[in-house]
Design a protein around this motif. Structure first.
Motif: not given
Lengths: 112, 114
Positions: A5-7, A21-25, A100-112
């Motif tokens: 998971t990613q958050s 950005l956090m990542c937990h497996q 095999e690599q298992f990917f998290g769902p991703g984090t969309r980051l926007t820097v203004l």
């Protein structure tokens, strides 16, 4: 996949701010990776970790910091965010490097 | 370090036709070559992989071939279906040496036209 998971999933921040950005497996995989995905560049490796307390730079490490005090967590910190760090960030894990690599769902980051 | 080139960047085929995506790599120490599929808005997922002691591997409509001498490997999809539409990434992983990292190609956007 509930195993990694990613958050957060979405984040908007301003230039100069620190972002983590956090990542937990949950599989106790040895290897963990951080990638950024930008149009035309595919998946570029930022940092990876072979085990707790073992990390190494990837292709595009500048401006990023990682740590891995526990096997299951691999946070990525942008110490002072820049617009060029606007991207989709994927965390991944694998049992060994050549598995095999298992990917998290991703984090969309926007820097203004 | 390793350099992986992937071609073509976009590919359109008619449903039922075959699709071929090719990748070349630079590091002769690479010995593991996975292929990932990423559907729109989703995460990449492994579809097939090959190790350097094997020249070809098949899984139903998908196959991968490896030419170690020429340092290239290819993904073959037969009897394409609309659900094959996605971005495909190849990658190369070295067996040994200082550069123990996964290098991805830049991706191929496959469109299967019904």
């Amino acid at each position: 996949d509930a195993g990694i998971t990613q958050s957060p999933r979405y984040k908007i921040t301003e230039t100069g701010r620190q972002v983590t950005l956090m990542c937990h497996q949950t599989w106790s995989h040895s290897y963990m990776f951080w990638y950024r995905q930008d149009l035309g560049h595919g998946l570029r490796l930022i940092y990876y970790s072979a085990a707790a307390d073992i990390t190494d730079k990837g292709e595009v490490p500048d401006g990023y910091v990682v740590s891995r005090s526990k096997t299951e967590n691999f946070p990525l910190t942008l110490e002072s965010a820049t617009r060029s760090q606007t991207s989709v960030y994927f965390c991944a894990s694998s049992l060994q490097l050549r598995n095999e690599q298992f990917f998290g769902p991703g984090t969309r980051l926007t820097v203004l | 370090g390793e350099n992986v080139e992937q071609h073509p960047s976009t590919l359109s085929v008619q449903e039922g036709d075959s699709a071929v995506i090719k990748c070349t790599y630079s590091d002769s120490a690479s010995n593991y070559f996975p292929w990932y599929k990423q559907e729109l808005g989703k995460r990449p997922q492994l579809i097939i992989d090959i190790r350097s002691n094997v020249g070809e591997k098949k899984d139903q409509r998908i196959a991968v071939t490896l030419n170690k001498t020429a340092k290239h490997f290819s993904l073959h999809i037969t009897e394409t279906q609309p659900e094959d539409s996605a971005v495909y990434f190849c990658a190369a992983v070295p067996y040994s040496g200082g550069y123990q990292k996964v290098t991805f190609g830049t991706g191929t956007k496959l469109q299967v036209i019904p």
